[in-house]
Write an enzyme that holds these catalytic residues in place. Structure first.
Site, mmCIF file in Angstrom:
data_model
loop_
_atom_site.group_PDB
_atom_site.id
_atom_site.type_symbol
_atom_site.label_atom_id
_atom_site.label_comp_id
_atom_site.label_asym_id
_atom_site.label_seq_id
_atom_site.Cartn_x
_atom_site.Cartn_y
_atom_site.Cartn_z
ATOM 1 N N ASP A 3 47.215 26.174 18.394
ATOM 2 C CA ASP A 3 48.399 25.545 18.991
ATOM 3 C C ASP A 3 48.171 24.048 19.178
ATOM 4 O O ASP A 3 49.046 23.221 18.903
ATOM 5 C CB ASP A 3 48.796 26.236 20.309
ATOM 6 C CG ASP A 3 47.616 26.662 21.153
ATOM 7 O OD1 ASP A 3 46.466 26.553 20.681
ATOM 8 O OD2 ASP A 3 47.820 27.097 22.300
ATOM 9 N N ASP A 11 48.332 29.153 6.416
ATOM 10 C CA ASP A 11 49.631 29.224 5.757
ATOM 11 C C ASP A 11 50.609 28.283 6.467
ATOM 12 O O ASP A 11 51.300 27.462 5.848
ATOM 13 C CB ASP A 11 50.121 30.684 5.852
ATOM 14 C CG ASP A 11 51.349 30.957 5.020
ATOM 15 O OD1 ASP A 11 51.793 30.045 4.295
ATOM 16 O OD2 ASP A 11 51.875 32.077 5.098
ATOM 17 N N ASP A 52 51.628 24.052 5.317
ATOM 18 C CA ASP A 52 53.013 23.659 5.028
ATOM 19 C C ASP A 52 53.463 22.546 5.969
ATOM 20 O O ASP A 52 54.155 21.614 5.562
ATOM 21 C CB ASP A 52 53.955 24.854 5.168
ATOM 22 C CG ASP A 52 54.180 25.559 3.842
ATOM 23 O OD1 ASP A 52 53.260 25.495 2.998
ATOM 24 O OD2 ASP A 52 55.248 26.162 3.642
ATOM 25 N N LYS A 58 41.818 30.756 17.330
ATOM 26 C CA LYS A 58 42.498 31.141 18.580
ATOM 27 C C LYS A 58 41.490 31.977 19.363
ATOM 28 O O LYS A 58 41.747 33.118 19.751
ATOM 29 C CB LYS A 58 43.784 31.921 18.224
ATOM 30 C CG LYS A 58 44.720 32.142 19.387
ATOM 31 C CD LYS A 58 45.466 30.897 19.825
ATOM 32 C CE LYS A 58 46.314 31.187 21.059
ATOM 33 N NZ LYS A 58 46.839 29.977 21.692
ATOM 34 N N TYR A 82 47.105 39.247 6.878
ATOM 35 C CA TYR A 82 47.959 39.454 5.701
ATOM 36 C C TYR A 82 47.479 40.622 4.842
ATOM 37 O O TYR A 82 48.235 41.172 4.050
ATOM 38 C CB TYR A 82 48.010 38.183 4.831
ATOM 39 C CG TYR A 82 48.810 37.045 5.427
ATOM 40 C CD1 TYR A 82 49.374 37.131 6.691
ATOM 41 C CD2 TYR A 82 48.999 35.868 4.724
ATOM 42 C CE1 TYR A 82 50.086 36.094 7.243
ATOM 43 C CE2 TYR A 82 49.727 34.817 5.258
ATOM 44 C CZ TYR A 82 50.264 34.932 6.526
ATOM 45 O OH TYR A 82 50.977 33.895 7.064
#
Ligand code: NAD
Length: 356
Positions: free
Chosen positions: A222, A246, A250, A190, A135
């Site tokens: 994942d 992020d 959520d 990851k 980001y």
């Protein structure tokens, strides 16, 4: 202990007022000082994060934040929009660790979209690195593709990167949070595909040496996404980077049914923090007296635990919230047949009463 109170816009002032009521009956000597932020900051001083508000936030031991944003400011240039206030505060205060507990009180088991037996009693904490990762990484942009099958075409690109110190400091926050809970930490990465996250895994493993009492597991993102809906209760604390966090935070928030129940904390290197509900300013219900104040009241509890070293008071507030839920009191967002619908103010008063 000085607390900056920044109510903001929309339902912000209504819900923050309830949390302030709760803080005022704990029997502690808090110095509370309010300042306008967001649209309210713009209206009062021509900027969403007025200088005096930022100075107050910097000088305080902790910040209690409501929410910012309102339709009437949607046409302002980006730098003056209310939402810039929260981004500015995170940056100016160096708030790199975002803590989001996802708790489903047994009384609200039917509020989740998952089966009650999967989520009832859920109590997990997601820790998201907030100021690094893809980001913020440079370089980024749109350029001419330098190689491969699409060489010469336009391509968009971003840079994923994490410095060792950035990983170490978020890992310390996560291990220390796990020490205060069930002493189990899952680091989500990851590492099988991304160099950045193989490095992340190596550093988290190294920091673990300082916390032998915490059990550490590594999990690919994942798989973590799948496990969060398959068996979320098997987690205790999760720590991950900005982008994965992020998305996962959520996802986890919806396990609990209503966004009106979810507190959050954003911390700096010294555990000074900004505490706010996970939801926004809900302009659609602002001024109606029906917003759920519990996420903000629970954010105040997090503030006591993480920034003000008052864990017992935090426990008291959380127990009082459980009490009002057991009494069957519900704001509209968590209402179900057989319970009693109350407004923002009544809910706040009920928590105050439950505190004794
Ligand atoms: P929102 O979270 O404000 O509202 C989403 C839905 O949830 C709405 O239907 C709202 O009525 C409901 N809701 C939210 N909080 C509630 C509560 N405490 N009790 C009962 N119902 C509640 O998100 P949105 O509608 O996408 O955004 C509204 C404004 O908030 C926008 O201006 C947005 O930019 C801003 N926003 C601010 C923050 C922040 O201040 N950190 C975060 C997210 C959104």
């Amino acid at each position: 202990m000085k607390i900056a109170i920044l109510p903001g816009d929309g339902i912000g002032p209504e819900i923050v007022a309830q949390a302030v009521k709760v803080l005022n009956v704990l029997g502690e000597k808090f110095e509370l000082e309010s300042a306008p932020v967001g649209g309210a900051g713009y209206a009062a001083h021509g900027h969403p994060l007025p200088e005096a508000t930022l100075a107050l936030a910097k000088a305080a031991d902790a910040v209690l934040f409501g929410a910012v944003g309102d339709y009437q400011y949607d046409n302002l240039e980006r730098a003056l929009r209310p939402e810039q206030a929260i981004l500015g505060l995170r940056k100016q205060l160096g708030l790199f660790a975002n803590l989001r507990p996802a708790i489903l009180y047994p009384q609200l088991a039917n509020a989740s979209t998952l089966k009650p037996e999967v989520v009832s009693g859920l109590d997990i904490l997601i820790i998201r690195e907030l100021t690094g990762d893809i980001y913020f990484g440079q370089p980024r942009g749109v350029r001419e593709c330098p190689d491969g099958a699409f060489k010469g075409q336009r391509e968009g690109f971003d840079t994923m990167r994490y410095a060792e110190g950035e990983i170490r400091r978020i890992a310390h926050v996560a291990f220390q949070a796990a020490q205060k809970r069930d002493k189990r930490l899952t680091s989500v990465d990851k590492a099988n595909v991304l160099e950045t996250f193989q490095f992340w895994r190596d550093i988290v493993t190294d920091v673990h040496k300082e916390y032998p009492d915490v059990a550490l597991e590594h999990m690919y993102v994942d798989n973590a996404a799948m496990q969060l809906v398959r068996a979320p209760k098997k987690f205790d604390v999760l720590v991950t980077g900005n982008m994965f966090g992020d998305i996962l935070s959520d996802q986890a928030s919806m396990l609990t049914g209503s966004i009106g129940m979810l507190p959050s904390a954003s911390l700096d290197a010294n555990n000074k923090g900004l505490y706010e509900p996970s939801h926004g300013s809900a302009p659609d219900i602002a001024g109606k007296g029906i917003a759920n104040p519990l996420a903000t009241i629970l954010s105040a509890a997090m503030m006591l635990r993480f920034s003000l070293n008052k864990a017992e008071q935090a426990d008291r507030i959380e127990a009082a919230v459980q009490t009002v839920l057991s009494q069957g009191l519900r704001t509209g967002d968590i209402y179900e047949a057989g319970t009693t619908k109350v407004g923002t103010e009544e809910m706040g008063n009920a928590v105050v009463k439950a505190l004794g």
